[in-house]
Design a protein around this motif. Structure first.
Motif, PDB file in Angstrom:
ATOM      1  N   GLN A 173       0.906  -0.799   0.019  1.00  0.00           N
ATOM      2  CA  GLN A 173      -0.071   0.005   0.019  1.00  0.00           C
ATOM      3  C   GLN A 173       0.904   0.881  -0.230  1.00  0.00           C
ATOM      4  O   GLN A 173       0.439   2.136  -0.575  1.00  0.00           O
ATOM      5  N   LEU A 221       2.189   1.821  -3.394  1.00  0.00           N
ATOM      6  CA  LEU A 221       1.178   2.184  -4.648  1.00  0.00           C
ATOM      7  C   LEU A 221       0.736   4.148  -4.008  1.00  0.00           C
ATOM      8  O   LEU A 221       0.271   4.463  -5.085  1.00  0.00           O
ATOM      9  N   ASN A 222       0.279   4.033  -2.943  1.00  0.00           N
ATOM     10  CA  ASN A 222       0.340   5.531  -2.451  1.00  0.00           C
ATOM     11  C   ASN A 222       1.544   6.266  -3.378  1.00  0.00           C
ATOM     12  O   ASN A 222       1.255   7.133  -3.313  1.00  0.00           O
ATOM     13  N   PHE A 259       3.143   5.966  -5.813  1.00  0.00           N
ATOM     14  CA  PHE A 259       2.942   5.774  -7.584  1.00  0.00           C
ATOM     15  C   PHE A 259       1.815   7.244  -7.592  1.00  0.00           C
ATOM     16  O   PHE A 259       2.509   7.906  -8.468  1.00  0.00           O
ATOM     17  N   ASN A 260       0.560   6.356  -6.639  1.00  0.00           N
ATOM     18  CA  ASN A 260      -0.854   7.888  -7.037  1.00  0.00           C
ATOM     19  C   ASN A 260      -0.146   9.489  -6.884  1.00  0.00           C
ATOM     20  O   ASN A 260      -1.097  10.068  -7.088  1.00  0.00           O
ATOM     21  N   LYS A 261       0.997   9.304  -5.675  1.00  0.00           N
ATOM     22  CA  LYS A 261       1.061  10.958  -5.226  1.00  0.00           C
ATOM     23  C   LYS A 261       1.882  11.290  -7.418  1.00  0.00           C
ATOM     24  O   LYS A 261       1.769  12.610  -6.493  1.00  0.00           O
ATOM     25  N   ARG A 283       1.330   9.971 -10.062  1.00  0.00           N
ATOM     26  CA  ARG A 283       0.710   8.987 -11.105  1.00  0.00           C
ATOM     27  C   ARG A 283       0.466  10.207 -12.472  1.00  0.00           C
ATOM     28  O   ARG A 283       0.859   9.947 -13.647  1.00  0.00           O
ATOM     29  N   SER A 289       0.991   2.418 -15.903  1.00  0.00           N
ATOM     30  CA  SER A 289      -0.084   1.999 -15.040  1.00  0.00           C
ATOM     31  C   SER A 289       1.009   1.248 -14.336  1.00  0.00           C
ATOM     32  O   SER A 289       2.244   1.178 -14.208  1.00  0.00           O
ATOM     33  N   ASP A 319      -0.564  -1.467 -11.468  1.00  0.00           N
ATOM     34  CA  ASP A 319      -1.807  -2.558 -11.236  1.00  0.00           C
ATOM     35  C   ASP A 319      -1.530  -4.133 -10.499  1.00  0.00           C
ATOM     36  O   ASP A 319       0.419  -4.424 -10.704  1.00  0.00           O
ATOM     37  N   TYR A 373       4.854  -2.820 -13.588  1.00  0.00           N
ATOM     38  CA  TYR A 373       4.353  -1.241 -13.860  1.00  0.00           C
ATOM     39  C   TYR A 373       4.613  -0.702 -15.723  1.00  0.00           C
ATOM     40  O   TYR A 373       5.513  -1.609 -15.886  1.00  0.00           O
TER      41      TYR A 373
END
Length: 395
Positions: free
Chosen positions: A159, A162-163, A165-167, A169, A177, A179, A194
């Motif tokens: 997590q 993922l967090n 990366f999303n910051k 993205r 991507s 996933d 990735y």
């Protein structure tokens, strides 16, 4: 009776009308034979003159055809030399342009290399700063793990990545991507995959991520290399270019605590990192891949130029082969024409010999005709003598 004087001896003798008529007839026959012989000789001389003129005409025509053929061959040779010079000049110009393009590309590549070195230096400095900041986070992770179960620790690391990366993205990775790997048809699966593409839709980077963590109080301690083989298998099955193990295992290892660790000596294109190097790892591989994409495009351009030059050289060689073939055919036909002319000359020589032989035969026939007389014709032939006597009596 008439008197006739002999022009040789001067003797005078008398002949009657019948004898005079016979003598006159004999004189007329001799004159006629002489005229026939003269006309035959004139006809033969005229035929010989016409044959000689025809021979000279054919000989002049043959010489003219030889001259024309020689001039045509010389023209072919000059044209071939000119085409060779043109092809050579065009090839030299193309090679010069190609060398200039190579020099330009080499200069651009050196410039790109200098920029890459500068960016790498800046990135290293930035990493040093981030490393100092991440050292503080390590202590936080250790404290955080101490208060979670083993399952919660693993899920929390996934997590966290993922967090992180999303910051970034939408700003740093708009065409990427990240996933979960949910495909377990091959018997195993990684944690995240990735993938990133260029603006024109070409995939230039793919990474198989595996996240590993465990409680400090776990009785059986795992090592990072325990997961290398399975991670490499997942990378190959999912057709990823790189494999990255994000690990908090072996927390006291000086090797893994130094930063990004390249373990490609064990498995191709595999790295081990701490969580704080998750984004920097993607950035490093991404920049290298982008640089490689540009280099591949430039290399493809150079190859296309090389192909163009090769095609040009092939066309020049093909033209040379065709021109050489046409020249050989023309030379062959030229030689055939010369041979035919020589045959014609030989044939005319034979005709000349035949005419000369005919002239000798006609001359012999003329000599025999001049030597011919009625007395000789009737000698030893009573029938003809009687017939001529009857004719004289009738006259």
């Amino acid at each position: 009776m008439q008197e006739i004087r002999c022009p040789h001896c001067g003797e005078v003798f008398q002949v009657d009308e019948a004898g005079y008529a016979a003598i006159a007839q004999q004189v007329r026959d001799a004159e006629f034979n002489k005229e026939v012989a003269r006309r035959e000789q004139t006809a033969v001389q005229l035929a010989l003159a016409q044959a000689a003129q025809e021979k000279e005409k054919l000989k002049a025509q043959a010489e003219m055809e030889k001259l024309q053929a020689r001039q045509q061959a010389e023209s072919y040779q000059r044209e071939l030399a000119l085409e060779k010079e043109r092809a050579k000049a065009a090839l030299q110009n193309a090679l010069a342009e190609h060398e200039l393009k190579i020099q330009t590309l080499s200069s651009d590549l050196r410039h790109e290399k200098d920029e890459w070195v500068n960016r790498e230096h800046m990135l290293r400095e930035q990493h040093k700063i981030e490393l100092a900041m991440k050292d503080e986070q390590i202590a936080q992770y250790r404290d955080f793990k101490a208060r979670q179960s083993t399952k919660m620790v693993g899920e929390s690391l996934e997590q966290h990545c993922l967090n992180e990366f999303n910051k970034l993205r939408m700003t740093a990775f708009p065409n990427a991507s990240f996933d979960k790997d949910n495909d377990a048809r091959t018997g195993s699966k990684g944690d995240f995959i990735y993938r990133e593409k260029t603006e024109d839709g070409i995939e230039f980077l793919s990474i198989m991520f595996e996240m590993k963590n465990e409680m400090d109080t776990t009785a059986t301690k795992h090592r990072n290399e325990d997961f290398f083989r399975e991670l490499d298998k997942d990378r190959r099955e999912k057709k990823c270019e790189y494999a990255v193990l994000v690990s908090l295992l072996e927390a006291d290892s000086e090797l893994y605590n130094t930063g990004i660790v390249d373990v490609s000596y064990r498995y191709e294109k595999m790295y081990v990192i701490r969580p704080q190097f998750f984004i920097p790892m993607i950035t490093v591989l991404r920049n290298a891949a982008l640089h490689a994409v540009q280099a591949r495009r430039e290399l493809a351009m150079i190859r296309e130029q090389n192909i163009d030059i090769t095609n040009f050289e092939n066309e020049v060689n093909e033209f040379k082969e065709r021109f050489s073939y046409n020249y050989q055919q023309a030379s062959k036909r030229f030689q055939e024409a010369i041979d035919e002319i020589d045959k014609s000359i030989d044939h005319l020589e034979k005709i000349k010999k035949a005419l000369l032989s005919s002239d000798r035969q006609l001359r012999l026939a003329n000599d025999k005709a001049e030597d011919l007389s009625i007395k000789k014709l009737t000698r030893g032939n009573p029938t003809m003598q009687q017939r001529f006597a009857e004719l004289k009596q009738e006259e």
